[in-house]
Design an enzyme around this catalytic site. Structure first.
Site, mmCIF file in Angstrom:
data_model
loop_
_atom_site.group_PDB
_atom_site.id
_atom_site.type_symbol
_atom_site.label_atom_id
_atom_site.label_comp_id
_atom_site.label_asym_id
_atom_site.label_seq_id
_atom_site.Cartn_x
_atom_site.Cartn_y
_atom_site.Cartn_z
ATOM 1 N N ASN A 193 7.642 -5.869 -1.272
ATOM 2 C CA ASN A 193 7.703 -4.799 -0.286
ATOM 3 C C ASN A 193 6.280 -4.672 0.256
ATOM 4 O O ASN A 193 5.428 -4.038 -0.374
ATOM 5 C CB ASN A 193 8.164 -3.477 -0.908
ATOM 6 N N ARG A 210 5.599 12.300 -2.985
ATOM 7 C CA ARG A 210 5.588 12.838 -1.608
ATOM 8 C C ARG A 210 6.645 12.139 -0.768
ATOM 9 O O ARG A 210 7.163 11.102 -1.174
ATOM 10 C CB ARG A 210 4.220 12.573 -0.959
ATOM 11 N N TYR A 229 11.636 8.408 1.129
ATOM 12 C CA TYR A 229 11.568 7.336 0.122
ATOM 13 C C TYR A 229 12.246 7.670 -1.208
ATOM 14 O O TYR A 229 12.229 6.855 -2.126
ATOM 15 C CB TYR A 229 10.101 6.947 -0.119
ATOM 16 N N ALA A 243 3.370 -0.989 4.803
ATOM 17 C CA ALA A 243 2.922 -0.991 6.205
ATOM 18 C C ALA A 243 2.428 -2.365 6.662
ATOM 19 O O ALA A 243 2.471 -2.679 7.859
ATOM 20 C CB ALA A 243 1.825 0.050 6.391
ATOM 21 N N GLU A 286 12.240 -9.936 0.971
ATOM 22 C CA GLU A 286 11.510 -8.768 1.480
ATOM 23 C C GLU A 286 12.377 -7.526 1.249
ATOM 24 O O GLU A 286 13.562 -7.535 1.592
ATOM 25 C CB GLU A 286 11.264 -8.986 2.986
ATOM 26 N N HIS A 291 12.699 -3.228 1.587
ATOM 27 C CA HIS A 291 12.230 -1.930 2.077
ATOM 28 C C HIS A 291 13.158 -0.843 1.567
ATOM 29 O O HIS A 291 14.386 -0.996 1.620
ATOM 30 C CB HIS A 291 12.194 -1.893 3.609
ATOM 31 N N ARG A 342 14.043 3.435 12.073
ATOM 32 C CA ARG A 342 12.882 4.320 12.133
ATOM 33 C C ARG A 342 12.088 4.098 13.430
ATOM 34 O O ARG A 342 12.631 3.578 14.399
ATOM 35 C CB ARG A 342 12.040 4.113 10.865
ATOM 36 N N PRO A 398 0.791 -1.235 0.000
ATOM 37 C CA PRO A 398 0.000 0.000 0.000
ATOM 38 C C PRO A 398 0.827 1.291 0.000
ATOM 39 O O PRO A 398 1.859 1.363 0.672
ATOM 40 C CB PRO A 398 -0.822 -0.112 1.293
ATOM 41 N N ASN A 399 0.338 2.232 -0.740
ATOM 42 C CA ASN A 399 0.873 3.607 -0.823
ATOM 43 C C ASN A 399 2.164 3.739 -1.620
ATOM 44 O O ASN A 399 2.629 4.848 -1.862
ATOM 45 C CB ASN A 399 1.066 4.225 0.580
HETATM 46 O O1 CA2 Z 1 10.732 1.525 3.496
HETATM 47 C C1 CA2 Z 1 9.841 0.892 2.942
HETATM 48 O O2 CA2 Z 1 9.929 0.450 1.803
HETATM 49 C C2 CA2 Z 1 8.524 0.683 3.676
HETATM 50 O O3 CA2 Z 1 8.058 -0.621 3.367
HETATM 51 C C3 CA2 Z 1 7.588 1.734 3.150
HETATM 52 C C4 CA2 Z 1 6.233 1.744 3.867
HETATM 53 C C5 CA2 Z 1 6.406 1.794 5.374
HETATM 54 O O4 CA2 Z 1 5.150 1.670 6.000
HETATM 55 C C6 CA2 Z 1 7.336 0.685 5.863
HETATM 56 O O5 CA2 Z 1 7.492 0.831 7.260
HETATM 57 C C7 CA2 Z 1 8.681 0.774 5.184
HETATM 58 C C8 CA2 Z 1 5.410 2.957 3.435
HETATM 59 C C9 CA2 Z 1 5.173 3.053 1.975
HETATM 60 C C10 CA2 Z 1 4.500 4.351 1.695
HETATM 61 O O6 CA2 Z 1 5.151 4.953 0.605
HETATM 62 C C11 CA2 Z 1 4.955 6.272 0.367
HETATM 63 C C12 CA2 Z 1 5.650 6.812 -0.684
HETATM 64 C C13 CA2 Z 1 5.518 8.134 -0.973
HETATM 65 C C14 CA2 Z 1 4.664 8.929 -0.235
HETATM 66 C C15 CA2 Z 1 3.959 8.387 0.804
HETATM 67 C C16 CA2 Z 1 4.093 7.062 1.107
#
Ligand code: CA2
Length: 175
Positions: free
Chosen positions: A85, A18, A23, A88, A109, A111, A118, A10-11
């Site tokens: 990946n 953003r 990221y 969340a 996996e 990230h 974090r 997700p996301n």
């Molecule tokens: O670091 C990673 O790849 C994560 O899997 C990214 C997740 C986070 O919840 C994990 O703890 C670590 C979040 C992905 C959301 O990605 C976004 C990208 C741009 C703007 C907002 C969110």
């Protein structure tokens, strides 16, 4: 042909738009393109599925945990490995862990950020315990390393199966 399923949680469709300080500025499309290019170099086929990609791809809603679980289950046929990946869901989803354990495919996996540096709620991964390995904190390069690692793992497995005396004994016993 070796087939690897790549799943983004997700996301991640928001990448590059953003939270660039966390990221990075690379879009998911460009990460996927780099993966597909590397897969071609390695002679692996990559099936990249993720959510809200727009009209040029089969539209799948992978912000949903259930959809990711369905895709993992389906990968039991026709795929040799998974790169995921779970975003969340890494920290919350026993369903994704169970699906990965059930299909039993070697899974890496990935990230983008270093989840261990974090917030404490990101330190635990439900997926890590059923994964071949975890790559965290190397940005988009992590996906490429995951593909190389999985490819090497599958090649080594194939060689081992071919050369192990056990597999020869099994063959002759079944004759
Ligand atoms: O670091 C990673 O790849 C994560 O899997 C990214 C997740 C986070 O919840 C994990 O703890 C670590 C979040 C992905 C959301 O990605 C976004 C990208 C741009 C703007 C907002 C969110």
């Amino acid at each position: 042909m070796r087939r690897i399923l790549v799943l983004h949680g997700p996301n991640l469709n928001l990448l590059g738009t953003r939270e660039q300080s966390v990221y990075g500025n690379q879009s998911l499309d460009s990460i996927d393109s780099a993966l597909i290019k590397l897969a071609q170099d390695l002679g692996v086929e990559v099936d990249v599925r993720q959510s809200n990609r727009g009209v040029e791809v089969d539209v799948r809603q992978s912000n949903s945990e259930g959809e990711l679980v369905n895709w993992i289950q389906e990968s039991g046929t026709g795929y040799q490995g998974i790169i995921i990946n779970p975003a969340a869901y890494t920290h919350t989803s026993i369903a994704i862990r169970d699906a990965l354990a059930a299909v039993g495919l070697p899974t890496v996996e990935v990230h983008l950020s270093n989840i261990h540096q974090r917030e404490p709620f990101r330190h635990h991964s439900h997926v890590a315990g059923v994964a071949l390995g975890q790559i965290s904190g190397l940005g988009p390069t992590g996906y490429l390393l995951a593909l190389r690692g999985l490819h090497d793992h599958l090649s080594a497995q194939k060689k081992f199966k071919k050369s192990s005396p056990g597999s020869r004994r099994q063959k002759s016993a079944s004759r």
